[in-house]
Enzyme design. Sequence first.
Site, PDB file in Angstrom:
ATOM      1  N   ARG A   1      57.454 -49.682 -52.469  1.00  0.00           N
ATOM      2  CA  ARG A   1      58.487 -50.703 -52.770  1.00  0.00           C
ATOM      3  C   ARG A   1      59.098 -51.314 -51.497  1.00  0.00           C
ATOM      4  NH1 ARG A   1      56.593 -49.811 -57.279  1.00  0.00           N
ATOM      5  NH2 ARG A   1      57.774 -49.798 -59.222  1.00  0.00           N
TER       6      ARG A   1
ATOM      7  N   SER B   1      63.155 -51.135 -63.114  1.00  0.00           N
ATOM      8  CA  SER B   1      63.735 -49.955 -62.451  1.00  0.00           C
ATOM      9  C   SER B   1      64.869 -50.419 -61.543  1.00  0.00           C
ATOM     10  CB  SER B   1      62.691 -49.253 -61.585  1.00  0.00           C
ATOM     11  OG  SER B   1      61.642 -48.760 -62.372  1.00  0.00           O
TER      12      SER B   1
ATOM     13  N   GLU C   1      67.636 -56.700 -55.301  1.00  0.00           N
ATOM     14  CA  GLU C   1      68.500 -57.181 -54.217  1.00  0.00           C
ATOM     15  C   GLU C   1      69.756 -57.845 -54.778  1.00  0.00           C
ATOM     16  OE1 GLU C   1      66.744 -60.199 -51.733  1.00  0.00           O
ATOM     17  OE2 GLU C   1      68.569 -60.323 -50.522  1.00  0.00           O
TER      18      GLU C   1
HETATM   19  N1  EPU Z   1      61.715 -39.708 -67.030  1.00  0.00           N
HETATM   20  C1  EPU Z   1      62.886 -39.140 -67.463  1.00  0.00           C
HETATM   21  N2  EPU Z   1      63.740 -39.900 -68.216  1.00  0.00           N
HETATM   22  C2  EPU Z   1      63.442 -41.173 -68.559  1.00  0.00           C
HETATM   23  C3  EPU Z   1      62.243 -41.750 -68.123  1.00  0.00           C
HETATM   24  C4  EPU Z   1      61.392 -40.992 -67.349  1.00  0.00           C
HETATM   25  O1  EPU Z   1      63.192 -37.989 -67.187  1.00  0.00           O
HETATM   26  O2  EPU Z   1      64.272 -41.798 -69.236  1.00  0.00           O
HETATM   27  C5  EPU Z   1      60.845 -38.889 -66.198  1.00  0.00           C
HETATM   28  C6  EPU Z   1      59.640 -38.397 -66.975  1.00  0.00           C
HETATM   29  O3  EPU Z   1      59.471 -37.039 -66.729  1.00  0.00           O
HETATM   30  C7  EPU Z   1      58.470 -39.154 -66.416  1.00  0.00           C
HETATM   31  C8  EPU Z   1      58.939 -39.515 -65.019  1.00  0.00           C
HETATM   32  O4  EPU Z   1      60.362 -39.628 -65.103  1.00  0.00           O
HETATM   33  O5  EPU Z   1      57.307 -38.393 -66.408  1.00  0.00           O
HETATM   34  C9  EPU Z   1      58.348 -40.824 -64.514  1.00  0.00           C
HETATM   35  O6  EPU Z   1      58.638 -41.860 -65.469  1.00  0.00           O
HETATM   36  P1  EPU Z   1      57.759 -43.186 -65.535  1.00  0.00           P
HETATM   37  O7  EPU Z   1      56.338 -42.836 -65.749  1.00  0.00           O
HETATM   38  O8  EPU Z   1      58.383 -44.095 -66.519  1.00  0.00           O
HETATM   39  O9  EPU Z   1      57.842 -43.766 -64.079  1.00  0.00           O
HETATM   40  P2  EPU Z   1      59.074 -44.049 -63.100  1.00  0.00           P
HETATM   41  O10 EPU Z   1      58.823 -43.252 -61.879  1.00  0.00           O
HETATM   42  O11 EPU Z   1      60.385 -43.848 -63.763  1.00  0.00           O
HETATM   43  C10 EPU Z   1      57.841 -46.007 -61.889  1.00  0.00           C
HETATM   44  C11 EPU Z   1      58.161 -47.386 -61.422  1.00  0.00           C
HETATM   45  C12 EPU Z   1      58.069 -48.369 -62.584  1.00  0.00           C
HETATM   46  C13 EPU Z   1      56.658 -48.310 -63.157  1.00  0.00           C
HETATM   47  C14 EPU Z   1      56.387 -46.883 -63.617  1.00  0.00           C
HETATM   48  C15 EPU Z   1      54.975 -46.694 -64.132  1.00  0.00           C
HETATM   49  C16 EPU Z   1      59.732 -47.115 -59.585  1.00  0.00           C
HETATM   50  C17 EPU Z   1      61.144 -47.266 -59.121  1.00  0.00           C
HETATM   51  N3  EPU Z   1      59.513 -47.432 -60.855  1.00  0.00           N
HETATM   52  O12 EPU Z   1      58.875 -45.608 -62.796  1.00  0.00           O
HETATM   53  O13 EPU Z   1      58.273 -49.669 -62.049  1.00  0.00           O
HETATM   54  O14 EPU Z   1      56.508 -49.197 -64.252  1.00  0.00           O
HETATM   55  O15 EPU Z   1      56.565 -45.974 -62.503  1.00  0.00           O
HETATM   56  O16 EPU Z   1      54.078 -46.666 -63.078  1.00  0.00           O
HETATM   57  O17 EPU Z   1      58.861 -46.730 -58.806  1.00  0.00           O
HETATM   58  C18 EPU Z   1      59.953 -51.345 -61.641  1.00  0.00           C
HETATM   59  O18 EPU Z   1      59.753 -51.155 -60.447  1.00  0.00           O
HETATM   60  O19 EPU Z   1      60.773 -52.190 -62.049  1.00  0.00           O
HETATM   61  C19 EPU Z   1      59.220 -50.533 -62.608  1.00  0.00           C
HETATM   62  C20 EPU Z   1      59.458 -50.612 -63.926  1.00  0.00           C
END
Ligand code: EPU
Length: 319
Positions: free
Chosen positions: A151, A219, A317
């Site tokens: 990012r 996110s 941002e």
């Molecule tokens: N989780 C929770 N609570 C929640 C949602 C998720 O505990 O409400 C935990 C779960 O254990 C899950 C883990 O967090 O396994 C990861 O969740 P997720 O797969 O949804 O991925 P993320 O790390 O939360 C990132 C990106 C997203 C992208 C997804 C899928 C960032 C900041 N965000 O989210 O990007 O869609 O992976 O690859 O890196 C964005 O940047 O706007 C965005 C949506």
Amino acid sequence: TLGLPARARFGATITRPDDLPPLLDQAGALGLPLRILGGGSNVVLRPRFDGIIALMAIAGREILDRSHGRTLVRLGAGENWHEAVEWTLQNGLPGLENLAGIPGTVGAAPIQNIGAYGCELVDRFHALVALDSQDGTQRTFTRVDCDFSYRQSVFKRMPGRFIVQSVTLSLPDVWQPNLGYPGLNSLPGDIDPVTVMRTVVAVRNSKLPDWRQTGNAGSFFHNPIVDSVVADRLATDYPELPRYPSADGRTKLSAAWLIERCGFKGQRFGTAGVSDRHALVVVNHGGATEADISALAGRIVAAVEARFGVRLVQEPELL
Ligand code: EPU
């Protein structure tokens, strides 16, 4: 996409690269800052921007070269990202399917090195052309010049300095599906790229609220990257906290998990709140202002820091 009330002193639309030099001249003559918006899906807008906001609308989709085992495609910065992904697949050029469904434009994609479902823009990036707003020169940036990381890019570190005009992506001739991410890992190995794209979009739609219905900026925080001392402490205290190896040898933690553990998921604070579908998504329930969103973001950061000793960094941002 957060649906915040915001007004700029002047507005403009950039439809051709030639629109840029006179716009820079005008901003200079008026002594006003100039900022570019693509889809406006990764910004938190203050009520008033005392400057010029220009919407990037440079179109263009072009297959540049097929050789060396890859195809280069050049996309105008104003193209809608998801439609550009669909276009590559319609032309038999897979490679972007895991990045399907991300809101925003092609020109915004390299700014924060968009990533999802085990793929980042850097994995498919070849070069881009941008105008340096400081001296008006046009520059070509290679992948190394962009200094991409999670990012992050040179463009994000110098907000507003470089105006992206077009992005060239490199799509491999030999395609392998990337199905490692949860939600995709039950798909069969002989799957086709269009089905992967449709699955990615379906998984996204099931997890992330649609900004057309509930204002949001995806996110709202980065997944924090911590050193081994912090990672080991948290792994001992919270073995169920999702952790991933980071490219720099450190550990990436799930911000969504940390926020959910602090009790924010689905909570409403007046007009602002945290999505009940995904704890990383701050939402506008209607009528929120930048102050409401920023106050809630501050509360989340303080709570996560107090409980886990990890400081979250905001992704969109503040403009
Ligand atoms: N989780 C929770 N609570 C929640 C949602 C998720 O505990 O409400 C935990 C779960 O254990 C899950 C883990 O967090 O396994 C990861 O969740 P997720 O797969 O949804 O991925 P993320 O790390 O939360 C990132 C990106 C997203 C992208 C997804 C899928 C960032 C900041 N965000 O989210 O990007 O869609 O992976 O690859 O890196 C964005 O940047 O706007 C965005 C949506």
